[in-house]
Scaffold this active site. Structure first.
Site, short mmCIF file in Angstrom:
data_model
loop_
_atom_site.label_atom_id
_atom_site.label_comp_id
_atom_site.label_asym_id
_atom_site.label_seq_id
_atom_site.Cartn_x
_atom_site.Cartn_y
_atom_site.Cartn_z
N GLU A 149 18.69 3.94 54.35
CA GLU A 149 18.49 5.30 54.93
C GLU A 149 19.11 5.67 56.32
O GLU A 149 19.11 4.75 57.08
CB GLU A 149 16.90 5.55 55.11
CG GLU A 149 16.04 5.34 53.71
CD GLU A 149 14.67 5.71 53.90
OE1 GLU A 149 14.40 7.03 53.42
OE2 GLU A 149 14.13 4.97 54.47
N LYS A 182 16.11 1.79 58.49
CA LYS A 182 16.10 3.49 58.97
C LYS A 182 17.20 3.31 59.72
O LYS A 182 17.60 2.48 60.31
CB LYS A 182 15.01 3.77 59.74
CG LYS A 182 13.46 3.58 58.85
CD LYS A 182 13.39 4.92 58.11
CE LYS A 182 11.99 5.08 57.55
NZ LYS A 182 12.05 5.88 56.17
N HIS A 202 8.48 -0.66 46.74
CA HIS A 202 9.79 -0.17 46.30
C HIS A 202 10.51 -1.44 45.91
O HIS A 202 10.99 -1.28 44.61
CB HIS A 202 10.68 0.82 47.00
CG HIS A 202 9.71 2.10 47.52
ND1 HIS A 202 8.52 2.71 46.60
CD2 HIS A 202 9.47 2.64 48.60
CE1 HIS A 202 8.09 3.45 47.44
NE2 HIS A 202 8.53 3.71 48.61
N LYS A 209 12.05 7.20 39.19
CA LYS A 209 13.31 7.22 39.24
C LYS A 209 14.01 7.16 38.24
O LYS A 209 14.06 5.97 37.57
CB LYS A 209 14.21 6.54 40.37
CG LYS A 209 13.67 7.13 41.85
CD LYS A 209 14.29 6.40 43.14
CE LYS A 209 13.96 6.69 44.22
NZ LYS A 209 13.98 7.83 44.94
N ASP A 268 6.37 -0.44 54.46
CA ASP A 268 6.72 1.12 54.02
C ASP A 268 7.68 0.77 52.72
O ASP A 268 7.88 1.42 51.92
CB ASP A 268 7.67 1.49 55.13
CG ASP A 268 7.77 2.91 54.82
OD1 ASP A 268 6.73 3.61 54.12
OD2 ASP A 268 8.91 3.63 55.21
C1 BG6 Z 1 8.91 6.35 51.18
C2 BG6 Z 1 8.52 5.65 52.56
O1 BG6 Z 1 7.76 5.55 50.17
O2 BG6 Z 1 9.84 6.11 50.53
C3 BG6 Z 1 9.72 6.36 53.49
O3 BG6 Z 1 7.13 5.94 53.02
C4 BG6 Z 1 11.21 6.30 52.95
O4 BG6 Z 1 9.81 5.99 54.70
C5 BG6 Z 1 11.11 7.03 51.31
O5 BG6 Z 1 11.80 7.36 53.52
C6 BG6 Z 1 12.08 6.54 50.69
O6 BG6 Z 1 11.97 7.24 49.47
P1 BG6 Z 1 13.58 7.96 48.70
O7 BG6 Z 1 12.93 8.31 47.19
O8 BG6 Z 1 14.36 8.74 49.33
O9 BG6 Z 1 14.52 6.70 48.88
#
Ligand code: BG6
Length: 498
Positions: free
Chosen positions: A224, A338, A248, A190, A243
């Site tokens: 999210e 989520k 991340h 990103k 996840d």
């Molecule tokens: C993914 C996860 O790695 O990243 C998902 O498995 C999540 O659950 C996604 O929704 C989020 O990515 P971004 O780029 O939309 O923030």
């Protein structure tokens, strides 16, 4: 070569990103893309099946002529990457496609597969001698010839805990050398995440403040609005910490907290990130409730693929400490979930309060010094990419009423609509050009698991309370608010939300 060519990732991300790179003229001139999957398809059928994904997901909306040119670079070979004989058709196809390169074609193997297939796939590539980088590097360099490299891109999830990640690393490294392995974390592709490095290390004004003397704490939020929807099967096994946090969010944290590397080469950068991860204080599973809160949205148990009575967290808030000189006693809070109220990824750095206030705070409104909101710097990763700095200003025509105001930089304003390509574009081109800076190294992944495994075990333990429920569309469980308020702080929104 894309293994898993009929899957969602290929259609939604890989081909649209490659198409966009093609449109920008960034793909190597002779690059060919070969999709491999089990079903029988011709090249033409495979190409046709990809167009819809490009239309819906790509930045580039090719006209028929442009599509024809890009599509003519794409081929298909039916195959099963889990068995050595399963790749006969691919080998034949490669024989044709690589003929002009006289056996010296470079190859990028992309494992867009179910995670259980990573090891069998890598083993097959090893068995078929497809991982070896042939030709003598020094002579080929001196003659200016292509040495014929081999690289493998592995998607997340990389293991489900430390032991499985180590096993996967061992299997991969028994076939490929570390310099050939590209472990994807799409957050690193990103633009705003890459910009954290530029922001910190190409400017002098922030670095003197970037430590425990001026920073009170840091919050990393990845929220999210989506629920687990169709992914219940996968998600119920994984849960929020595997996840989002292990990969991340720890990547974001290490970019914020790392020391300046001496150069921008992949290993210098990754060495510094690993040092941060090593310095994070480990906790014991029995202590998790003092260091975090797990939550689950109401109605999760009724999602397709989710086990009855599941305790899988769909939300987590954690406090981590980095035990080094720069960050001693500066908590790093992470929260993610989520089915929350908003989609946002943001990092808020809260600075310390001024040591002495000569202003009688908002006297005409009856305020107290302690009400003065401290300065914050918000790094807005998505959706409205940018940076916001919050500071105090005097409200006009007041006695000395202070009012927080924002100094804002938005990518779109500065660079226009096209400023932020999909992260896969950047990562694909880096893998093709051999720059591993934005990919995770084996030791990073393993350190990250040693931080997160105890949280996962602790939250799942029978003696720990089940995840706290929260309504869909909220900001998570009340317990998470109580958790941070217990430290005398609140969750912050720094990127325009409330
Ligand atoms: C993914 C996860 O790695 O990243 C998902 O498995 C999540 O659950 C996604 O929704 C989020 O990515 P971004 O780029 O939309 O923030």
């Amino acid at each position: 070569m894309i293994f898993g060519a009929s899957g969602d990732l290929t259609h939604r991300k890989l081909i649209p990103s490659l198409c966009s790179l093609h449109g920008k003229g960034r793909l190597p001139k002779d690059l060919r893309i070969v999709g491999v999957a089990r079903g029988a398809r011709t090249d033409a059928e495979f190409r046709d099946s990809l167009l819809e994904g490009v239309r819906q997901n790509g930045d580039m909306h090719p006209n028929p002529e442009e599509w024809q040119v890009f599509a003519s670079r794409i081929f298909y070979a039916p195959g099963d990457v889990t068995s050595a004989t399963g790749l006969d058709a691919l080998q034949a196809k490669l024989g044709e496609l690589e003929a002009p390169a006289a056996g010296k074609g470079n190859r990028l193997y992309y494992l867009a597969l179910a995670p259980s297939l990573y090891e069998p796939a890598v083993n097959t590539l090893g068995l078929l001698n497809m991982a070896r980088e042939h030709s003598n590097q020094s002579s080929s360099q001196s003659s200016g010839q292509n040495p014929g490299w081999r690289r493998v891109v592995v998607e997340k999830p990389f293991g489900v805990d430390l032991a499985s990640a180590q096993e996967l690393n061992n299997s991969i490294q028994s076939v490929f050398s570390e310099h050939q392995v590209y472990r994807i974390d799409h957050y690193l592709g990103k633009e705003t995440v890459q910009n954290i490095l530029v922001f910190r290390f190409a400017n002098t004004i922030f670095e003197p403040l970037w430590n425990r003397n001026y920073i009170d704490h840091v919050q990393i939020t990845v929220a999210e609005t989506v629920s687990v929807s169709e992914r219940g099967d996968f998600y119920d096994q994984a849960g929020l910490l595997r996840d989002m946090i292990q990969n991340h969010m720890l990547q974001l944290l290490s970019l914020i907290a790392m020391e300046p590397p001496s150069s921008f080469d992949a290993d210098s950068l990754r060495d510094e990130k690993v040092k941060v991860l090593r310095a994070i204080r480990r906790i014991e599973p029995q202590d998790v409730s003092r260091h975090g809160v797990a939550g689950q949205y109401q109605g999760y148990g009724a999602e397709r693929g989710v086990a009855a009575g599941s305790r899988t967290p769909t939300y987590a808030a954690l406090r981590l400490h980095i035990d080094n000189w720069r960050w001693k006693d500066v908590p790093f809070y992470m929260r993610s979930g989520k089915a929350l109220a908003d989609k946002t990824t943001e990092i808020v750095v809260q600075f310390r309060r001024p040591p002495h206030l000569m202003f009688s705070m908002n006297r005409d409104a009856g305020g107290q010094d302690a009400d003065l909101p401290p300065n914050t710097l918000a790094i807005c990763v998505q959706p409205d990419e940018g940076f916001h700095i919050r500071f105090q200003a005097k409200a006009p025509d007041s006695w000395l009423q202070l009012h927080p105001v924002d100094l804002e930089f938005h990518y779109q304003d500065a660079f226009g609509d096209k400023a932020n390509p999909d992260s896969y574009e950047r990562l694909l081109i880096d893998a093709l050009t051999g720059d591993a800076s934005l990919f995770a190294r084996n030791d990073e992944i393993e350190e990250a698991w040693t931080i997160i495994d105890p949280f996962i075990a602790g939250f799942a333990a029978a003696q720990t309370l089940p995840p706290a429920e929260y309504p869909q569309g909220s900001w998570g469980p009340q317990e998470a608010d109580a958790f941070i308020q217990g430290d005398g702080r609140d969750w912050l929104r720094g990127c325009g939300g409330h």
